[in-house]
Design a protein around this motif. Structure first.
Motif, PDB file in Angstrom:
ATOM      1  N   ARG A   1       0.839  -1.211   0.000  1.00 31.44           N
ATOM      2  CA  ARG A   1       0.000   0.000   0.000  1.00 31.44           C
ATOM      3  C   ARG A   1       0.871   1.257   0.000  1.00 31.44           C
ATOM      4  NH1 ARG A   1      -4.588   2.875   1.527  1.00 31.44           N
ATOM      5  NH2 ARG A   1      -4.165   4.496   3.080  1.00 31.44           N
ATOM      6  N   HIS A   2       1.879   1.270   0.850  1.00 30.84           N
ATOM      7  CA  HIS A   2       2.710   2.468   0.988  1.00 30.84           C
ATOM      8  C   HIS A   2       3.612   2.687  -0.235  1.00 30.84           C
ATOM      9  CE1 HIS A   2       2.208   3.453   5.489  1.00 30.84           C
ATOM     10  NE2 HIS A   2       1.210   2.667   5.127  1.00 30.84           N
ATOM     11  N   ARG A   3       3.985   1.601  -0.929  1.00 29.32           N
ATOM     12  CA  ARG A   3       4.767   1.756  -2.153  1.00 29.32           C
ATOM     13  C   ARG A   3       3.881   2.221  -3.319  1.00 29.32           C
ATOM     14  NH1 ARG A   3       6.590  -3.639  -1.524  1.00 29.32           N
ATOM     15  NH2 ARG A   3       8.413  -3.815  -0.173  1.00 29.32           N
ATOM     16  N   ALA A   4       2.664   1.711  -3.344  1.00 25.47           N
ATOM     17  CA  ALA A   4       1.815   1.896  -4.514  1.00 25.47           C
ATOM     18  C   ALA A   4       1.077   3.230  -4.542  1.00 25.47           C
ATOM     19  CB  ALA A   4       0.804   0.745  -4.604  1.00 25.47           C
ATOM     20  N   HIS A   5       0.398   3.579  -3.460  1.00 27.57           N
ATOM     21  CA  HIS A   5      -0.489   4.740  -3.594  1.00 27.57           C
ATOM     22  C   HIS A   5      -0.769   5.514  -2.315  1.00 27.57           C
ATOM     23  CE1 HIS A   5      -3.776   2.358  -1.797  1.00 27.57           C
ATOM     24  NE2 HIS A   5      -3.308   1.366  -2.529  1.00 27.57           N
ATOM     25  N   ALA A   6      -0.171   5.161  -1.182  1.00 26.61           N
ATOM     26  CA  ALA A   6      -0.480   5.891   0.057  1.00 26.61           C
ATOM     27  C   ALA A   6       0.727   5.872   0.975  1.00 26.61           C
ATOM     28  CB  ALA A   6      -1.681   5.279   0.754  1.00 26.61           C
ATOM     29  N   SER A   7       0.795   6.890   1.814  1.00 30.85           N
ATOM     30  CA  SER A   7       1.914   6.977   2.757  1.00 30.85           C
ATOM     31  C   SER A   7       1.456   6.796   4.200  1.00 30.85           C
ATOM     32  CB  SER A   7       2.601   8.344   2.618  1.00 30.85           C
ATOM     33  OG  SER A   7       1.674   9.385   2.900  1.00 30.85           O
ATOM     34  N   PHE A   8       0.195   6.386   4.387  1.00 32.58           N
ATOM     35  CA  PHE A   8      -0.336   6.185   5.736  1.00 32.58           C
ATOM     36  C   PHE A   8      -1.340   5.043   5.706  1.00 32.58           C
ATOM     37  CE2 PHE A   8      -3.664   8.515   3.722  1.00 32.58           C
ATOM     38  CZ  PHE A   8      -4.840   8.125   4.352  1.00 32.58           C
ATOM     39  N   SER A   9      -1.615   4.481   6.889  1.00 24.15           N
ATOM     40  CA  SER A   9      -2.618   3.410   7.005  1.00 24.15           C
ATOM     41  C   SER A   9      -3.241   3.435   8.386  1.00 24.15           C
ATOM     42  CB  SER A   9      -1.988   2.033   6.761  1.00 24.15           C
ATOM     43  OG  SER A   9      -1.502   1.907   5.445  1.00 24.15           O
ATOM     44  N   ILE A  10      -4.506   3.001   8.455  1.00 25.70           N
ATOM     45  CA  ILE A  10      -5.215   2.833   9.723  1.00 25.70           C
ATOM     46  C   ILE A  10      -5.484   1.352   9.919  1.00 25.70           C
ATOM     47  CG2 ILE A  10      -7.246   3.421  11.084  1.00 25.70           C
ATOM     48  CD1 ILE A  10      -5.657   5.861  10.425  1.00 25.70           C
ATOM     49  N   VAL A  11      -5.054   0.817  11.055  1.00 26.57           N
ATOM     50  CA  VAL A  11      -5.319  -0.577  11.407  1.00 26.57           C
ATOM     51  C   VAL A  11      -6.179  -0.584  12.665  1.00 26.57           C
ATOM     52  CG1 VAL A  11      -4.326  -2.802  12.051  1.00 26.57           C
ATOM     53  CG2 VAL A  11      -3.091  -1.292  10.459  1.00 26.57           C
ATOM     54  N   VAL A  12      -7.396  -1.119  12.558  1.00 29.82           N
ATOM     55  CA  VAL A  12      -8.284  -1.231  13.715  1.00 29.82           C
ATOM     56  C   VAL A  12      -8.207  -2.656  14.242  1.00 29.82           C
ATOM     57  CG1 VAL A  12     -10.658  -1.083  14.556  1.00 29.82           C
ATOM     58  CG2 VAL A  12      -9.831   0.565  12.868  1.00 29.82           C
ATOM     59  N   VAL A  13      -7.946  -2.808  15.538  1.00 33.08           N
ATOM     60  CA  VAL A  13      -7.804  -4.134  16.131  1.00 33.08           C
ATOM     61  C   VAL A  13      -8.683  -4.252  17.366  1.00 33.08           C
ATOM     62  CG1 VAL A  13      -5.747  -3.395  17.440  1.00 33.08           C
ATOM     63  CG2 VAL A  13      -6.169  -5.836  17.052  1.00 33.08           C
ATOM     64  N   ALA A  14      -9.430  -5.345  17.453  1.00 31.61           N
ATOM     65  CA  ALA A  14     -10.203  -5.637  18.656  1.00 31.61           C
ATOM     66  C   ALA A  14      -9.269  -6.149  19.740  1.00 31.61           C
ATOM     67  CB  ALA A  14     -11.282  -6.678  18.357  1.00 31.61           C
ATOM     68  N   GLU A  15      -9.569  -5.841  20.999  1.00 32.30           N
ATOM     69  CA  GLU A  15      -8.688  -6.241  22.094  1.00 32.30           C
ATOM     70  C   GLU A  15      -8.504  -7.750  22.177  1.00 32.30           C
ATOM     71  OE1 GLU A  15     -10.511  -4.916  25.711  1.00 32.30           O
ATOM     72  OE2 GLU A  15     -12.344  -6.076  25.400  1.00 32.30           O
ATOM     73  N   GLY A  16      -9.461  -8.514  21.649  1.00 33.47           N
ATOM     74  CA  GLY A  16      -9.378  -9.971  21.707  1.00 33.47           C
ATOM     75  C   GLY A  16      -8.817 -10.610  20.462  1.00 33.47           C
ATOM     76  N   ALA A  17      -8.336  -9.812  19.522  1.00 32.07           N
ATOM     77  CA  ALA A  17      -7.753 -10.367  18.296  1.00 32.07           C
ATOM     78  C   ALA A  17      -6.447 -11.093  18.613  1.00 32.07           C
ATOM     79  CB  ALA A  17      -7.508  -9.257  17.278  1.00 32.07           C
ATOM     80  N   VAL A  18      -6.192 -12.161  17.879  1.00 33.07           N
ATOM     81  CA  VAL A  18      -4.975 -12.959  18.100  1.00 33.07           C
ATOM     82  C   VAL A  18      -4.405 -13.398  16.759  1.00 33.07           C
ATOM     83  CG1 VAL A  18      -5.654 -13.825  20.372  1.00 33.07           C
ATOM     84  CG2 VAL A  18      -6.335 -15.077  18.310  1.00 33.07           C
ATOM     85  N   PRO A  19      -3.099 -13.647  16.699  1.00 33.82           N
ATOM     86  CA  PRO A  19      -2.515 -14.185  15.458  1.00 33.82           C
ATOM     87  C   PRO A  19      -2.917 -15.645  15.262  1.00 33.82           C
ATOM     88  CG  PRO A  19      -0.851 -14.033  17.191  1.00 33.82           C
ATOM     89  CD  PRO A  19      -2.088 -13.395  17.735  1.00 33.82           C
TER      90      PRO A  19
END
Length: 341
Positions: free
Chosen positions: A208-226
Motif C-alpha cells: 500500500r505504501h509503495r503503490a499509492h499511500a503513505s499512511f494506514s489505519i489498522v483497527v484491532v479488537a482487544e481480543g484479536a490474536v494471530p
C-alpha cells in the motif's frame, strides 16, 4: 406487584433510558412498584435498595452510565451468593426481577430463575456479543464513538505519514472493530473471529505504501490474536478478574509493524471512552423498547426470558438458550471489512 430492577456488568450508554421505560410503563400503566437494587447483583446480595418512581427518572434519558450503579459480581460464582439473593428478594417482597446486563449478568439471572424467581433479562453490552438478539444496548453508541475517533486519527496519520493502530473493545467478538473499521475507512480490521497472519499484514502495508499511500489505519479488537503457526506468537493478556489488559494487543501490533516495515507507527487505545457519554438516538430507542417489553412480559406472567430485537421486531427468547453463547460477527460482514481494504 413489587418488581425489582438491576443493572450489572460494565456500564453502557442507554441504561438510564431502559430504567426510565420500565418505571414509566410499570408504574404508570400497570400500577407496579419498581424497586431498584444498587450495584447489580451485589446490591441484591447486600439488600441495597432504592425506590424508583417518576421523580427518580426525570431528565435521565440522555444521561450515560446508570443511576443504579453497577458491579461485576455474579452470585452463582460466590459461596452463599444465591442464598443471599433469595433471602433479600423475600425480605423485600420482590415478586419479579428485571436484570439488565451482558452474558455474566444474564447467566446469573437464569440461575436465579431456576430457583423459582420470575425474571426477565434485558441485553446490554457495547461488544454486541449477547446471543439471541441482533443488537444490545450500548453498541450503537460505542460504534459511533469509535468511528469518530478513526475519522480524527485519519488526519494525523496522513499528515505524518504514519501507520496508526486503533485498539477497540471486543473480547470474544469483533463487532466494534469491524463496524467502526468499515464506517471509518480503516485499511485493515483485525477481529477475534479471524486470527491474523502478521506476515500478510506486513506485506499489505508495504504494498500500500509503495503503490499509492503513505499512511494506514489498522483497527484491532482487544481480543484479536494471530493465527496458529504464523510468524507472531502472542497470548492474550488478562488482568486480575479475567479482563483483557487494555493496550496489550495494540502495543504488540505496533511493535511488530514498526519492526517489520520500518514505518513510523503509533497506537491509540480507545478503552472506556467507548462506554461513556450521551447515548445515541438509536440506543435510547432500543433501550426504551426493551424496557417496555420487559415490564410487559413481567405483567403477562412470563419468566426466564430475555428481550431481543430481530430485524425490527422485539421478541422474547429463553434465557437458557442465551447463557454461555456468543454472537460472533458473521462471515459476510468480515468479508466486507476485508474487501474495502
Amino acid at each position: 406487584m413489587r418488581v425489582g430492577l438491576l443493572t450489572g456488568g460494565g456500564d453502557v450508554p442507554g441504561l438510564n433510558a431502559a430504567i426510565r421505560a420500565v418505571v414509566k410503563r410499570g408504574e404508570g400503566d400497570h400500577g407496579h412498584s419498581i424497586i431498584g437494587f444498587r450495584n447489580g447483583w451485589k446490591g441484591v446480595v447486600d439488600g441495597d435498595v432504592m425506590p424508583l418512581t417518576r421523580q427518580h427518572i426525570r431528565n435521565v434519558l440522555a444521561t450515560g452510565g446508570t443511576l443504579l450503579g453497577t458491579a461485576r459480581y455474579h452470585p452463582h460464582a460466590d459461596d452463599g451468593g444465591m442464598d443471599a439473593v433469595l433471602a433479600t428478594l423475600e425480605a423485600e417482597r420482590i415478586e419479579a426481577l428485571i436484570c439488565i446486563g451482558g452474558d455474566g449478568t444474564l447467566k446469573a439471572a437464569s440461575r436465579i430463575a431456576e430457583a423459582g424467581v420470575r425474571i426477565v433479562g434485558i441485553p446490554k453490552t457495547i461488544d454486541n456479543d449477547v446471543w439471541g438478539t441482533d443488537r444490545s444496548i450500548g453498541f450503537d453508541t460505542a460504534v459511533t464513538i469509535a468511528t469518530e475517533a478513526i475519522d480524527r486519527i485519519h488526519t494525523t496519520a496522513e499528515s505524518h505519514n504514519r501507520v496508526m493502530v486503533v485498539e477497540v473493545m471486543g473480547r470474544s467478538a469483533g463487532w466494534i472493530a469491524v463496524t467502526s473499521g468499515i464506517a471509518g475507512g480503516a485499511e485493515l480490521v483485525l477481529a477475534p473471529e479471524a486470527p491474523f497472519d502478521i506476515t500478510r499484514v506486513e506485506k499489505f502495508l508495504k504494498h500500500r505504501h509503495r503503490a499509492h499511500a503513505s499512511f494506514s489505519i489498522v483497527v484491532v479488537a482487544e481480543g484479536a490474536v494471530p493465527a496458529e503457526g504464523t510468524a507472531m506468537h502472542y497470548e492474550t493478556q488478562v488482568g486480575q478478574f479475567g479482563e483483557i489488559v487494555a493496550g496489550a494487543i495494540g502495543e504488540r501490533l505496533k511493535g511488530e509493524i514498526e519492526r517489520r516495515t520500518g514505518f513510523d507507527t503509533r497506537v491509540t487505545v480507545l478503552g472506556h471512552t467507548q462506554r461513556g457519554g450521551t447515548p445515541t438516538a438509536a440506543d435510547r430507542i432500543l433501550a426504551s423498547r426493551f424496557g417496555v417489553a420487559a415490564i410487559d412480559a413481567i405483567n403477562a406472567g412470563r419468566s426466564d426470558v430475555m428481550t431481543a430485537i430481530r430485524g425490527e421486531r422485539i421478541e422474547l427468547v429463553e434465557l437458557q438458550e442465551v447463557a454461555g453463547k456468543v454472537q460472533h460477527v458473521p462471515d459476510d460482514l468480515l468479508m466486507v471489512a476485508g474487501a474495502l481494504a
